[in-house]
Design an enzyme around this catalytic site. Structure first.
Site, PDB file in Angstrom:
ATOM      1  N   SER A 242       0.839  -1.192   0.000  1.00 40.02           N
ATOM      2  CA  SER A 242       0.000   0.000   0.000  1.00 40.02           C
ATOM      3  C   SER A 242       0.876   1.244   0.000  1.00 40.02           C
ATOM      4  O   SER A 242       2.099   1.157   0.001  1.00 40.02           O
ATOM      5  CB  SER A 242      -0.911  -0.002   1.224  1.00 40.02           C
ATOM      6  OG  SER A 242      -0.147   0.272   2.379  1.00 40.02           O
ATOM      7  N   LYS A 243       0.208   2.383  -0.001  1.00 40.53           N
ATOM      8  CA  LYS A 243       0.914   3.656  -0.168  1.00 40.53           C
ATOM      9  C   LYS A 243       2.029   3.866   0.852  1.00 40.53           C
ATOM     10  O   LYS A 243       3.051   4.455   0.531  1.00 40.53           O
ATOM     11  CB  LYS A 243      -0.080   4.812  -0.087  1.00 40.53           C
ATOM     12  CG  LYS A 243      -0.910   4.920  -1.340  1.00 40.53           C
ATOM     13  CD  LYS A 243      -1.956   6.002  -1.209  1.00 40.53           C
ATOM     14  CE  LYS A 243      -3.030   5.871  -2.254  1.00 40.53           C
ATOM     15  NZ  LYS A 243      -3.918   4.717  -1.988  1.00 40.53           N
ATOM     16  N   ARG A 244       1.804   3.349   2.037  1.00 39.55           N
ATOM     17  CA  ARG A 244       2.844   3.627   3.032  1.00 39.55           C
ATOM     18  C   ARG A 244       4.137   2.871   2.768  1.00 39.55           C
ATOM     19  O   ARG A 244       5.141   3.070   3.428  1.00 39.55           O
ATOM     20  CB  ARG A 244       2.324   3.326   4.444  1.00 39.55           C
ATOM     21  CG  ARG A 244       2.072   1.891   4.717  1.00 39.55           C
ATOM     22  CD  ARG A 244       1.080   1.674   5.853  1.00 39.55           C
ATOM     23  NE  ARG A 244       0.506   0.361   5.751  1.00 39.55           N
ATOM     24  CZ  ARG A 244       1.155  -0.750   6.102  1.00 39.55           C
ATOM     25  NH1 ARG A 244       2.361  -0.665   6.592  1.00 39.55           N
ATOM     26  NH2 ARG A 244       0.581  -1.910   5.959  1.00 39.55           N
TER      27      ARG A 244
END
Length: 472
Positions: A242-244
RNA sequence: GGUCCCAUCGUCUAGCGGCCUAGGACGCUGGCCUCUCACGCCGGAGACACGGGUUCGAUUCCCGUUGGGACCA
């Protein structure tokens, strides 16, 4: 595998944001499967969630697919254009008593769910409205699927094998919300059926949805397609990417200076393999791709290996193409102004000498900077180490010799250096490094003769003399 | 919490009962090459999660444990 009849697969992204790596990998595997079996690859935009879907996002998805070379044969279809079809299917189920209206509000459901959990029961829909005789006044109902609570539903997955679910565990799921929109699980089934999808190849995260969907197929009177659930792509911490985890959107990889073929090759090898082979052209991928060689275990996205492949493909790429791509990046940065582009043939020569040590187009761009700038800033440390008083005269002498060097080519320049080195009885490094610093500002660059040739006589002499003058 | 899935070097993976002293790739690392950095070449460290079975023989088959993940909330 039974592949009689035309294989039809689809990629069905939700346009609620960027196209990210997991999605790309799913798209890629579907595309490879379709191409391998000479089937059709269909693109469908799942935009029923109108609050989160945007046209901008659709554009991002289509552009990303095009960039990767994943061409589709049909579509893009949009679910929002197919509402009548879903409604007709809902009506059919209602009429046949295979679905029922549910008047429970989300608040009520939530309360009962909490109650059930507090009492230690599983938080399942209690089927309150199943036995309702008359509509509840003043409320718009949702529609629920009347699912069987006996027996099992077996998903025969092409990758996982038989996966058994107890029907008792499955809920009477909502197929149409009270606002009239179909739910995800229902729309998917109707779409896949009406689009004659033969193989549903999708992420592992949908495996739990599959038994419900199978029940829907049979309630609707359709033969379900074959299923294949791909393992997830994880971040370095082994949770769903995911984005993190940093760069996950395909657009970020474009900006980072990746070549599409590198990303395709890398993603293909995540969860799939063909013996020991690491490098695959798209043609080879299509030839060799089968679901049999898809693994079951999730895999961690490894930036280093992706970079390595990118480096590999940069070496293979046509310099003209690279030159154009790097030029684009330079324009984007405002280093090169529209209408003031460098001579393309010269720029191509520059790109050629940068290829070998570039892992990304961005690295290439950065390395090109000293060649484009009028003035350069010398790195202080490099200057202190290499532009020492004892080399000042050497530099001046070299500049003098270079002035009369004709033609100004790698071969002739090398002769000048060799001559100087022999004459002074010094090592090549004694003069090459100072010149490198003088010309590029730093200690790292392509071979010095190449640098000098591409930089050109005027600029070279100017910078060497300036460097000599700057030595105290 | 419930359901489902998964398990070979740090990472991607080969292996589909004996060919395994577990192979390749990235990364790491020692050396060579060398005008710097790379590239390239040669070498090195590095894994079958654990415990039971099944079998003449288990990385490979079965069960359990542990660990991880996904989904549903």
């Amino acid at each position: 595998m039974n592949t009689t009849g035309t294989v039809r697969v689809r990629f069905a992204p939700s346009p609620t944001g960027a196209l990210h790596l997991g999605g790309v990998r799913t798209a890629l595997f579907n595309w490879l499967f379709a191409r391998h079996y000479n089937g059709k690859f269909i693109l469908r935009i799942e935009d029923t969630d109108q609050t989160r879907s945007t046209d901008e996002s659709i554009k991002v998805i289509l552009d990303g697919m095009k960039w990767l070379g994943l061409d589709w044969d049909e579509g893009p279809f949009r679910q929002t254009e197919r509402m009548e079809i879903y409604r007709a299917h809902v009506d059919k189920l209602l009429k046949e008593g295979k679905a029922y209206h549910c008047y429970c509000t989300p608040e009520e459901l939530d309360a009962r769910r909490k109650e059930a959990m507090a009492a230690g029961r599983p938080p399942k829909y209690d089927r309150k409205c199943r036995t309702l005789k008359a509509p509840v006044e003043g409320r718009t109902p949702a529609v629920r699927f009347l699912s069987s609570d006996e027996g099992q539903t077996i998903v025969r997955d092409l990758i996982r094998g038989a996966v058994t679910f107890e029907n008792q565990q499955l809920d009477d799921l909502i197929i149409q919300r009270s606002d009239g929109l179909p739910t995800y699980n229902f729309a998917v089934v109707v779409d896949d059926v009406t689009m004659n999808i033969t193989h549903v190849i999708r992420g592992d995260d949908h495996l739990n949805n599959t038994p419900r969907q199978i029940q829907l197929y049979s309630a609707l009177g359709y033969e379900p397609p074959k299923f294949a659930h791909l393992p997830m792509i994880l971040g370095p911490d082994k949770t769903k990417l995911s984005k993190r985890h940093g760069a996950t959107a395909i657009t970020e990889y474009i900006d980072l200076g990746y070549l599409p073929e590198a990303l395709v090759n890398y993603l293909a090898r995540l969860g799939w393999s063909s013996g020991d082979q690491e490098i695959f052209s798209p043609k080879e991928l299509i030839e060799k791709f089968t679901l049999e060689n898809v693994g079951k275990a999730p895999s961690v996205f490894n930036q280093e290996k992706c970079v390595w492949l990118n480096h590999h493909y940069i070496q293979q790429a046509d310099p003209g193409r690279l030159a154009e791509l790097v030029l684009e990046l330079l324009k984007k940065d405002g280093v090169v102004k529209q209408g003031a582009e460098p001579d393309l043939e010269w720029f191509k020569k520059l790109v050629k000498i940068l290829i070998e040590r570039s892992h990304t187009l961005v690295e290439m761009k950065t390395a090109a900077l000293p060649f484009l700038a009028d003035e350069i800033q010398l790195d202080e440390k490099a200057k202190a180490k290499h532009l020492t008083p004892d080399v000042a005269l050497l530099l001046i002498e070299l500049a003098g010799k270079l002035k009369s060097t004709e033609p100004f080519t790698h071969t002739e320049i090398e002769k000048v250096f060799n001559g100087l080195v022999a004459e002074k009885g010094i090592k090549l490094g004694k003069i090459a490094q100072p010149v490198r610093v003088a010309l590029t500002g730093g200690t790292v660059s392509p071979g010095i003769y190449d640098v000098i040739e591409v930089m050109g006589k005027d600029k070279t002499i100017k910078r060497v003399e300036a460097a000599a003058a700057g030595i105290k």
